[in-house]
Design an enzyme around this catalytic site. Structure first.
Site, PDB file in Angstrom:
ATOM      1  N   MET A  49       2.713  21.329   0.397  1.00 39.85           N
ATOM      2  CA  MET A  49       2.605  22.788   0.428  1.00 39.85           C
ATOM      3  C   MET A  49       3.605  23.393   1.407  1.00 39.85           C
ATOM      4  O   MET A  49       4.028  22.718   2.335  1.00 39.85           O
ATOM      5  CB  MET A  49       1.194  23.202   0.819  1.00 39.85           C
ATOM      6  CG  MET A  49       0.278  23.270  -0.394  1.00 39.85           C
ATOM      7  SD  MET A  49      -1.389  23.652   0.089  1.00 39.85           S
ATOM      8  CE  MET A  49      -2.020  22.014   0.331  1.00 39.85           C
ATOM      9  N   GLY A  61      -7.815  20.621   2.077  1.00 40.96           N
ATOM     10  CA  GLY A  61      -6.822  20.968   1.051  1.00 40.96           C
ATOM     11  C   GLY A  61      -6.270  19.725   0.398  1.00 40.96           C
ATOM     12  O   GLY A  61      -6.797  18.624   0.575  1.00 40.96           O
ATOM     13  N   ASN A  62      -5.228  19.892  -0.380  1.00 41.27           N
ATOM     14  CA  ASN A  62      -4.584  18.726  -0.988  1.00 41.27           C
ATOM     15  C   ASN A  62      -3.084  18.991  -1.103  1.00 41.27           C
ATOM     16  O   ASN A  62      -2.600  20.059  -0.719  1.00 41.27           O
ATOM     17  CB  ASN A  62      -5.220  18.390  -2.344  1.00 41.27           C
ATOM     18  CG  ASN A  62      -5.085  19.527  -3.323  1.00 41.27           C
ATOM     19  OD1 ASN A  62      -3.980  19.856  -3.754  1.00 41.27           O
ATOM     20  ND2 ASN A  62      -6.203  20.167  -3.658  1.00 41.27           N
ATOM     21  N   ARG A  63      -2.354  18.015  -1.653  1.00 38.69           N
ATOM     22  CA  ARG A  63      -0.893  18.068  -1.574  1.00 38.69           C
ATOM     23  C   ARG A  63      -0.232  18.731  -2.774  1.00 38.69           C
ATOM     24  O   ARG A  63       0.984  18.653  -2.937  1.00 38.69           O
ATOM     25  CB  ARG A  63      -0.351  16.646  -1.395  1.00 38.69           C
ATOM     26  CG  ARG A  63      -0.893  16.005  -0.115  1.00 38.69           C
ATOM     27  CD  ARG A  63      -0.380  14.594   0.049  1.00 38.69           C
ATOM     28  NE  ARG A  63       1.060  14.565   0.066  1.00 38.69           N
ATOM     29  CZ  ARG A  63       1.799  13.493  -0.196  1.00 38.69           C
ATOM     30  NH1 ARG A  63       1.201  12.368  -0.524  1.00 38.69           N
ATOM     31  NH2 ARG A  63       3.103  13.540  -0.151  1.00 38.69           N
ATOM     32  N   SER A  64      -1.001  19.384  -3.619  1.00 37.22           N
ATOM     33  CA  SER A  64      -0.392  20.008  -4.808  1.00 37.22           C
ATOM     34  C   SER A  64       0.549  21.158  -4.407  1.00 37.22           C
ATOM     35  O   SER A  64       0.202  21.988  -3.558  1.00 37.22           O
ATOM     36  CB  SER A  64      -1.488  20.558  -5.720  1.00 37.22           C
ATOM     37  OG  SER A  64      -0.908  21.295  -6.761  1.00 37.22           O
TER      38      SER A  64
END
Ligand code: CTP
Length: 405
Positions: free
Chosen positions: A1, A213-216
């Site tokens: 992100m 969160g995540n890495r998208s």
């Protein structure tokens, strides 16, 4: 992100030059239909054409500023910026005068200067009185333009503005559009269809400053939104956290958590034709997030609870004409098997399963994976761009909608 801004391939920018023929009013319809087919249009009228259709009309219809002269907005050097950024110039209607000026390399207003300064393909749509069209001067100018690579449409024969008739009529809009499609290599296969694309990664609040969160990055979803726009769809992007992007022509709904995304998608899906669920949705959220910041002395652990599976919930309610594309991110080697299971579990029509082992895919331009379908053989992608996958998904969805009639 928060990586590099997401950019999109060229191909949607059109300059619509309008010269002083009565057919100028028909270009209002042409402009609208170009927009329906996913083009972004800047209108460049000649000064005298404003006698037929005024600047305010063009500005309102295009949603963009309109100039006739290089001296307006001189700081932005409009003719060079327009000439550089456009993918196609259409001059419609093109009068005998503007054809002559372009053929002679004149650059005495914003339109002719832009034409001269641009390397983009150029389409000339003449409309004038038969005597003017058939005059050897005009015919020579047209021949010159054709030799130079301009595409010059033949005017139609029929009733003219006055009582007389003959060759010189402005061609019907669908005819012009089909020439535009062949030049721009686009097919409006999703025209009139509402497509929702979810993109990015959700953030589940822990407290006032922290989240899960995540890495998208949102790249794959936004590439699909872009291709859907190019296919003429009415596109809504439900965007969680992504890298920065600008996607003109799409309706953007910004969300943060999985719950917000669910609400937005359920509301939008009611009248949608397609849902592409490419967002990385958190499977868990903190049961009770704190409004204030949790001090470390007060921290006693986090209780996580399951989020609803959005695509499965929507899939369970989908109507026969609606098409759903789900995604799966897997790190195991039996991609196809795991993907098939998810495709059925979520009642999706298609599922793109990508191999994210070793940190691959997230935030990158390149992807490898399989596009599975409920009723066809899988399509395999190996180290291709996310736009290649997006094109294939849009193509598969269009074919599915077509088969639904
Ligand atoms: N998805 C969703 N709602 C969730 C979680 C996932 O709609 N709460 C969607 C994703 O957008 C994607 C698909 O479900 O289209 C598959 O996501 P993935 O995380 O790979 O699968 P899960 O079903 O969550 O299974 P698991 O994490 O156990 O592999």
């Amino acid at each position: 992100m928060n990586g590099a801004p997401i950019t999109f391939p060229r191909g949607r920018e059109v300059v619509l030059g309008v010269s002083a023929g009565i057919a100028a009013y028909k270009s209002c319809e042409l402009l609208r239909r170009l927009q329906d087919q996913g083009f972004l249009v800047t209108v460049v009228p000649t000064l005298s054409s404003l006698n037929f259709v005024g600047k305010a009309t063009w500005e309102a219809l295009s949603g963009r500023p309109v100039s006739t002269s290089v001296w307006e907005n001189a700081d932005s050097v409009s003719h060079v910026s327009l000439a550089d950024k456009c993918d196609l110039i259409i001059v419609a209607p093109a009068t005998a005068d503007v054809i002559s000026r372009i053929a002679h390399g004149r650059a005495d207003d914003l339109l002719t200067t832009t034409v001269l300064a641009s390397a983009a393909p150029k389409l000339i749509v003449p409309a004038m009185h038969p005597q003017m069209w058939l005059n050897p001067a005009t015919q020579d100018n047209v021949a010159t333009l054709r030799v130079r690579g301009f595409i010059v449409m033949e005017p139609e024969t029929g009733r003219l503005t006055g009582k007389d008739s003959g060759i010189g009529r402005f061609p019907e809009t669908p005819k012009i559009l089909s020439v535009v499609q062949s030049i721009a290599k686009t097919a409006p296969t999703l025209e009139g269809k509402k497509v929702i694309v979810s993109a990015g990664g959700t953030r589940e609040p822990i407290d006032a400053v922290r989240f899960i969160g995540n890495r998208s990055s949102g790249r794959q979803g936004l590439a699909i939104a872009y291709e859907a726009l190019r296919a003429g769809a009415d596109v809504t992007v439900v965007s969680a956290a992504t890298d920065p992007f600008e996607l003109e022509g799409a309706h953007i709904i910004q969300v943060e958590s999985a719950e917000q995304m669910k609400q937005a998608i359920e509301a939008e899906f009611i009248d949608a034709d397609v849902l592409v669920m490419s967002a990385a949705v958190a499977d868990f959220r903190v049961e009770e997030s704190s409004i204030g910041k949790i001090k470390k002395e007060a921290f006693s652990g986090l209780k996580l609870v399951r989020n609803d599976d959005i695509v499965a919930a929507v899939g369970a309610k989908k109507l026969p004409h609606q098409v759903i594309v789900a995604f799966a991110a897997e790190t195991a080697s039996n991609l196809a098997e795991l993907g098939e299971k998810k495709l059925r579990a979520k009642n999706a029509d298609f599922l793109y399963v990508n191999d994210v082992s070793g940190g691959a895919v997230f935030g990158q331009e390149i992807t490898s994976g399989l596009l599975l379908s409920m009723d066809g053989a899988p399509k395999v992608f190996h180290n291709v761009s996310k736009h290649d996958v997006a094109q294939e998904i849009v193509h598969s969805v269009s074919s599915r909608l077509e088969s639904h009639g």
